[in-house]
Design a protein around this motif. Structure first.
Motif, PDB file in Angstrom:
ATOM      1  N   UNK A 104       0.833  -1.209   0.000  1.00  0.00           N
ATOM      2  CA  UNK A 104       0.000   0.000   0.000  1.00  0.00           C
ATOM      3  C   UNK A 104       0.865   1.255   0.000  1.00  0.00           C
ATOM      4  N   UNK A 105       1.938   1.245   0.769  1.00  0.00           N
ATOM      5  CA  UNK A 105       2.842   2.401   0.814  1.00  0.00           C
ATOM      6  C   UNK A 105       3.508   2.613  -0.542  1.00  0.00           C
ATOM      7  N   UNK A 106       3.945   1.512  -1.196  1.00  0.00           N
ATOM      8  CA  UNK A 106       4.586   1.640  -2.511  1.00  0.00           C
ATOM      9  C   UNK A 106       3.625   2.256  -3.523  1.00  0.00           C
ATOM     10  N   UNK A 107       2.409   1.704  -3.598  1.00  0.00           N
ATOM     11  CA  UNK A 107       1.434   2.194  -4.579  1.00  0.00           C
ATOM     12  C   UNK A 107       1.034   3.640  -4.284  1.00  0.00           C
ATOM     13  N   UNK A 108       0.778   3.936  -3.015  1.00  0.00           N
ATOM     14  CA  UNK A 108       0.341   5.284  -2.644  1.00  0.00           C
ATOM     15  C   UNK A 108       1.427   6.312  -2.913  1.00  0.00           C
ATOM     16  N   UNK A 109       2.663   5.951  -2.630  1.00  0.00           N
ATOM     17  CA  UNK A 109       3.778   6.863  -2.868  1.00  0.00           C
ATOM     18  C   UNK A 109       3.992   7.083  -4.353  1.00  0.00           C
ATOM     19  N   UNK A 110       3.892   6.007  -5.137  1.00  0.00           N
ATOM     20  CA  UNK A 110       4.087   6.126  -6.584  1.00  0.00           C
ATOM     21  C   UNK A 110       3.007   7.001  -7.215  1.00  0.00           C
ATOM     22  N   UNK A 111       1.779   6.896  -6.728  1.00  0.00           N
ATOM     23  CA  UNK A 111       0.690   7.709  -7.265  1.00  0.00           C
ATOM     24  C   UNK A 111       0.641   9.101  -6.647  1.00  0.00           C
ATOM     25  N   UNK A 112       1.249   9.272  -5.482  1.00  0.00           N
ATOM     26  CA  UNK A 112       1.166  10.548  -4.771  1.00  0.00           C
ATOM     27  C   UNK A 112       2.232  11.556  -5.146  1.00  0.00           C
ATOM     28  N   UNK A 113       3.376  11.075  -5.645  1.00  0.00           N
ATOM     29  CA  UNK A 113       4.430  11.986  -6.099  1.00  0.00           C
ATOM     30  C   UNK A 113       4.493  11.893  -7.612  1.00  0.00           C
ATOM     31  N   UNK A 114       4.394  13.013  -8.262  1.00  0.00           N
ATOM     32  CA  UNK A 114       4.434  13.009  -9.719  1.00  0.00           C
ATOM     33  C   UNK A 114       5.079  14.268 -10.248  1.00  0.00           C
ATOM     34  N   UNK A 115       5.142  14.317 -11.560  1.00  0.00           N
ATOM     35  CA  UNK A 115       5.792  15.444 -12.213  1.00  0.00           C
ATOM     36  C   UNK A 115       5.070  16.758 -11.937  1.00  0.00           C
TER      37      UNK A 115
END
Length: 523
Positions: A104-115
């Motif tokens: 959950x942390x991996x997915x949330x972090x990947x979707x939460x930080x972006x360009x």
């Protein structure tokens, strides 16, 4: 919840002379799954009867002795036990339910930080130091609160219902008609629109990486801009063949690491190189007071757009096992707290350091990434510049997978609903390739999409900041006129009003400043 709520009643035999449809056995792994939801495209009359035997290693079904839990009370028996939905075992989001707090942390972090975080200093040029930091902080706390609401709305302790998709929860609370009007387009944009933007940014970063590494020493002819778009899209489509949301946990981890890396590299290099000569921190003022107000509202839209990803929270939580004694909200909230601690450690330094280094000189198009190459392309290590571009490319490829997953899920649900069986591998390949290359076509056709960050932020703001508050009031029914009732109604109504103002202001700024509409001419 309304007439269109997902039901939990036993199947009723059809009347009429038609021959009954023979039961179809569900995959064994689904029978003990706690999944009790449907894809937005699947309805109650598509019920499939589960098989009678299951392996012992499966996730245990929600079943607790009646003398222990109130879920076995007369109220629960009156509601009747909810039927399991075997469709979920055949769809990418809910096919695998062995997730945990780390996934959950991996997915949330990947979707939460972006360009989109790289343009945060642009908002500061209109808001100034004080209001920029205050607005960023308040928005961060607000969206963290609505994240908390969504995590706790994912499953109902009273009925055992799980809402594994954002649109399902909207349908159950607002009704299908209102959900389609107010939620469908923002959710679709946050899926497909984000993938289009990632192709644009990823392709531009590929070109920057090639120019940095090769420079003037290579004799090879560099690809054209459209070819860079095609190269990036082909890599994203190839990676998208991983079957389900849990299977891309490693991809999300790599995407999260590279996102943290390029955010940190950009703001650290900017601080080390020092402030630009003649930097100014005076807020940009429009020609008239009306233009200034609209510029400020557009800046708020940019900040709101930096916190996207709420449309994926229910989907991420759906990958976890859950039962009455061990609800999925516990590990999910743990993962969210880890992820958003790291998000804050990236976004706040990036916004503050970027504005300190460049002030009003920060480029509107591309933000910190463009500033890094424009102002420090000659006096910074080529290795660091190349590493930054490479991290942006990898992070964009990873984010494409998680933002594309809801679209893959909806496309496959059409087949599952019709055929009552999982999609074959070749059809899955076609669906995902079709989605990827449609996004490629849109990216080539409208490469100026990134210029509408403020407008997009206004359109998608209710998904992040308003709808969760309304859904909490409707589902949880807090005491009328109590503190919780007032808090959620106030935040929800303020979020909707703010969304309307941001959309109007962004349209005004776009018309006033103008946008170069370079259709089919990727930069």
């Amino acid at each position: 919840m309304g007439d269109k709520e997902i039901g939990s009643f036993p199947a009723t035999p059809r009347t009429g002379s038609a021959a009954p449809t023979p039961p179809i056995s569900a995959p064994p792994s689904q029978l003990h799954s706690p999944s009790l939801t449907r894809s937005p495209l699947l309805y109650t009359d598509d019920h499939i009867q589960p098989a009678s035997k299951t392996p012992k290693s499966s996730t245990p079904r929600i079943r607790t002795p009646r003398f222990i839990t109130p879920l076995g009370s007369p109220i629960r028996r009156a509601l009747k036990l909810t039927r399991l939905d075997p469709h979920d075992a055949w769809l990418p989001i809910t096919e695998s339910r062995n997730g945990n707090a780390y996934y959950a942390a991996f997915h949330t972090l990947c979707s939460g930080i972006g360009i989109q975080a790289l343009v945060l200093p642009v908002a500061f040029t209109f808001l100034g130091w004080s209001w920029g930091i205050i607005t960023l902080t308040v928005t961060f706390i607000w969206q963290l609160y609505t994240l908390y609401l969504l995590v706790h709305l994912h499953e109902s302790p009273e009925t055992g219902m799980r809402y594994s998709r954002y649109l399902q929860l909207c349908n159950a609370t607002f009704g299908e008609k209102l959900a389609k009007w107010f939620a469908l387009f923002p959710i679709l944009y946050l899926s497909a629109g984000t993938c289009i933007t990632l192709i644009i940014i990823g392709a531009q970063s590929c070109r920057l990486f090639f120019n940095t590494v090769c420079g003037g020493t290579c004799s090879a002819q560099p690809p054209t801009n459209a070819e860079w778009y095609l190269i990036f899209t082909s890599a994203a489509v190839l990676l998208s063949q991983l079957p389900n949301l849990n299977s891309i946990a490693g991809v999300s981890l790599v995407g999260a690491i590279t996102a943290i890396a390029y955010c940190t590299l950009i703001w650290v290099i900017s601080v080390v190189e020092g402030r630009m000569p003649g930097v100014s921190y005076n807020p940009v003022k429009g020609r008239t007071e009306v233009i200034r107000i609209f510029d400020i509202l557009n800046a708020l839209g940019i900040i709101a757009f930096a916190f996207r990803g709420h449309n994926l929270i229910l989907e991420i939580q759906a990958t976890m096992p859950s039962d009455e004694k061990h609800p999925s909200r516990v590990p999910m909230w743990k993962g969210v707290k880890i992820a958003y601690t790291l998000v804050a450690m990236c976004l706040f330094p990036l916004a503050i350091a970027g504005y300190w280094a460049y002030g009003q000189m920060i480029p509107v198009d591309g933000g910190m990434l463009t500033a890094l190459f424009a102002f420090h392309g000659q006096d910074t290590s080529q290795f660091l510049l190349g590493l930054t571009s490479l991290c942006v490319i990898i992070s964009s490829l990873s984010s494409f997978q998680i933002y594309g997953m809801p679209a893959f899920d909806d496309m496959e649900s059409l087949y599952v609903k019709k055929k009552k069986e999982p999609s074959p591998w070749w059809l899955r390949l076609i669906f995902r390739a079709l989605f990827g290359y449609l996004c490629f076509f849109a990216a080539v056709a409208i490469p100026f999409l990134a210029s509408f960050a403020g407008l997009i932020g206004g359109i998608t703001l209710p998904v992040t900041l308003a709808y969760p508050c309304f859904m909490w009031v409707k589902v949880k029914k807090p005491k009328v006129y109590g503190p919780n009732w007032w808090l959620n109604w106030s935040l929800g109504l303020f979020g909707m009003a703010l969304s309307g103002l941001l959309i109007a202001a962004s349209l005004f700024v776009i018309i006033d400043n103008g946008v170069e509409f370079s259709f089919f001419n990727p930069a």
